[in-house]
Design a protein around this motif. Sequence first.
Motif, PDB file in Angstrom:
ATOM      1  N   TRP A   1       0.831  -1.197   0.000  1.00  0.00           N
ATOM      2  CA  TRP A   1       0.000   0.000   0.000  1.00  0.00           C
ATOM      3  C   TRP A   1       0.875   1.259   0.000  1.00  0.00           C
ATOM      4  O   TRP A   1       0.650   2.182  -0.777  1.00  0.00           O
ATOM      5  CB  TRP A   1      -0.932  -0.015   1.218  1.00  0.00           C
ATOM      6  CG  TRP A   1      -1.970   1.064   1.187  1.00  0.00           C
ATOM      7  CD1 TRP A   1      -3.195   0.998   0.587  1.00  0.00           C
ATOM      8  CD2 TRP A   1      -1.870   2.372   1.770  1.00  0.00           C
ATOM      9  NE1 TRP A   1      -3.867   2.191   0.758  1.00  0.00           N
ATOM     10  CE2 TRP A   1      -3.080   3.057   1.489  1.00  0.00           C
ATOM     11  CE3 TRP A   1      -0.894   3.031   2.500  1.00  0.00           C
ATOM     12  CZ2 TRP A   1      -3.328   4.358   1.914  1.00  0.00           C
ATOM     13  CZ3 TRP A   1      -1.145   4.334   2.928  1.00  0.00           C
ATOM     14  CH2 TRP A   1      -2.347   4.981   2.628  1.00  0.00           C
TER      15      TRP A   1
ATOM     16  N   TRP B   1      -5.385  -1.672  -4.371  1.00  0.00           N
ATOM     17  CA  TRP B   1      -5.378  -0.770  -3.228  1.00  0.00           C
ATOM     18  C   TRP B   1      -6.127   0.504  -3.593  1.00  0.00           C
ATOM     19  O   TRP B   1      -6.029   0.991  -4.717  1.00  0.00           O
ATOM     20  CB  TRP B   1      -3.959  -0.381  -2.831  1.00  0.00           C
ATOM     21  CG  TRP B   1      -3.080  -1.460  -2.278  1.00  0.00           C
ATOM     22  CD1 TRP B   1      -1.898  -1.896  -2.810  1.00  0.00           C
ATOM     23  CD2 TRP B   1      -3.267  -2.212  -1.070  1.00  0.00           C
ATOM     24  NE1 TRP B   1      -1.355  -2.872  -2.010  1.00  0.00           N
ATOM     25  CE2 TRP B   1      -2.175  -3.093  -0.939  1.00  0.00           C
ATOM     26  CE3 TRP B   1      -4.260  -2.234  -0.101  1.00  0.00           C
ATOM     27  CZ2 TRP B   1      -2.042  -3.976   0.119  1.00  0.00           C
ATOM     28  CZ3 TRP B   1      -4.137  -3.122   0.957  1.00  0.00           C
ATOM     29  CH2 TRP B   1      -3.036  -3.986   1.064  1.00  0.00           C
TER      30      TRP B   1
ATOM     31  N   GLN C   1      -7.241   4.166   4.569  1.00  0.00           N
ATOM     32  CA  GLN C   1      -6.439   3.495   5.585  1.00  0.00           C
ATOM     33  C   GLN C   1      -6.971   3.865   6.964  1.00  0.00           C
ATOM     34  O   GLN C   1      -7.733   4.806   7.111  1.00  0.00           O
ATOM     35  CB  GLN C   1      -4.977   3.905   5.462  1.00  0.00           C
ATOM     36  CG  GLN C   1      -4.758   5.371   5.801  1.00  0.00           C
ATOM     37  CD  GLN C   1      -3.301   5.743   5.839  1.00  0.00           C
ATOM     38  OE1 GLN C   1      -2.453   4.935   6.198  1.00  0.00           O
ATOM     39  NE2 GLN C   1      -2.995   6.982   5.491  1.00  0.00           N
TER      40      GLN C   1
ATOM     41  N   TRP D   1      -3.397  -0.938  12.265  1.00  0.00           N
ATOM     42  CA  TRP D   1      -3.357  -0.247  10.989  1.00  0.00           C
ATOM     43  C   TRP D   1      -3.802  -1.201   9.893  1.00  0.00           C
ATOM     44  O   TRP D   1      -3.370  -2.340   9.821  1.00  0.00           O
ATOM     45  CB  TRP D   1      -1.952   0.269  10.682  1.00  0.00           C
ATOM     46  CG  TRP D   1      -1.925   0.971   9.350  1.00  0.00           C
ATOM     47  CD1 TRP D   1      -2.220   2.273   9.131  1.00  0.00           C
ATOM     48  CD2 TRP D   1      -1.652   0.399   8.072  1.00  0.00           C
ATOM     49  NE1 TRP D   1      -2.151   2.571   7.789  1.00  0.00           N
ATOM     50  CE2 TRP D   1      -1.804   1.419   7.109  1.00  0.00           C
ATOM     51  CE3 TRP D   1      -1.318  -0.873   7.626  1.00  0.00           C
ATOM     52  CZ2 TRP D   1      -1.612   1.218   5.749  1.00  0.00           C
ATOM     53  CZ3 TRP D   1      -1.141  -1.080   6.269  1.00  0.00           C
ATOM     54  CH2 TRP D   1      -1.274  -0.036   5.340  1.00  0.00           C
TER      55      TRP D   1
ATOM     56  N   ALA E   1      -5.170  -1.078   5.508  1.00  0.00           N
ATOM     57  CA  ALA E   1      -5.465  -0.346   4.279  1.00  0.00           C
ATOM     58  C   ALA E   1      -6.565  -1.107   3.561  1.00  0.00           C
ATOM     59  O   ALA E   1      -6.741  -2.313   3.755  1.00  0.00           O
ATOM     60  CB  ALA E   1      -4.224  -0.248   3.404  1.00  0.00           C
TER      61      ALA E   1
ATOM     62  N   GLN F   1      -9.977  -5.341   3.689  1.00  0.00           N
ATOM     63  CA  GLN F   1      -8.831  -4.721   4.349  1.00  0.00           C
ATOM     64  C   GLN F   1      -7.720  -5.719   4.588  1.00  0.00           C
ATOM     65  O   GLN F   1      -7.964  -6.905   4.762  1.00  0.00           O
ATOM     66  CB  GLN F   1      -9.270  -4.091   5.670  1.00  0.00           C
ATOM     67  CG  GLN F   1      -9.755  -5.106   6.685  1.00  0.00           C
ATOM     68  CD  GLN F   1     -10.399  -4.444   7.877  1.00  0.00           C
ATOM     69  OE1 GLN F   1     -11.248  -3.578   7.707  1.00  0.00           O
ATOM     70  NE2 GLN F   1     -10.012  -4.857   9.076  1.00  0.00           N
TER      71      GLN F   1
ATOM     72  N   ASN G   1      -3.340  -5.591   6.243  1.00  0.00           N
ATOM     73  CA  ASN G   1      -2.290  -4.733   6.781  1.00  0.00           C
ATOM     74  C   ASN G   1      -0.933  -5.036   6.162  1.00  0.00           C
ATOM     75  O   ASN G   1       0.075  -4.511   6.593  1.00  0.00           O
ATOM     76  CB  ASN G   1      -2.234  -4.791   8.313  1.00  0.00           C
ATOM     77  CG  ASN G   1      -2.040  -6.187   8.836  1.00  0.00           C
ATOM     78  OD1 ASN G   1      -1.783  -7.105   8.070  1.00  0.00           O
ATOM     79  ND2 ASN G   1      -2.161  -6.342  10.131  1.00  0.00           N
TER      80      ASN G   1
END
Length: 164
Positions: free
Chosen positions: A63, A100, A104, A139, A141, A152, A154
């Motif tokens: 990402w 992507w 985020q 976290w 993205a 999603q 990470n």
Amino acid sequence: SISHITVNNNQLQSSYETLSKNHSKLQDELQKLKDKIEGKRCPDGWKRFGCSCYFRPNEKRTWYESRTDCWNKGADLVVINNKDENKFVSELNNMNGESWIGLQTESTGRNRYEWKWVDGSPLTETFRAAGQPAATWDWYAAFSNQQGQWRQRNSGYKHYICEK
């Protein structure tokens, strides 16, 4: 009767002059808008949707690497604002699956994360796939699939979509 015709003639002449001036102003404005649109042509390989240009490279990146590549192209990862744009983005994915997007999570403190777009705007409309949580504790993205559903991760390598 002649004075009435003269008054009407003067009024018509005045109306004509006003309309002529307005027409000229509108023509000038139209030309300015045409010039503006000409300056907004998408670069070769980019596709237009609405007022933006979109590019989906063939390579896969993380990402963060994807975002950096978009920056190097004078763009950023795509920010999806509505259903029509989401459909357009999913159509860009039809050839190679998933990409992507510019969404985020950002830390809000106390191990809590909130979804934000790369332009800083909050997430207002979502096309999250079933089973994807609204909030996270880490976290992540987001990426879009061929059906326009957002998922999603990470980490990992995916295609990506730039927008400018």
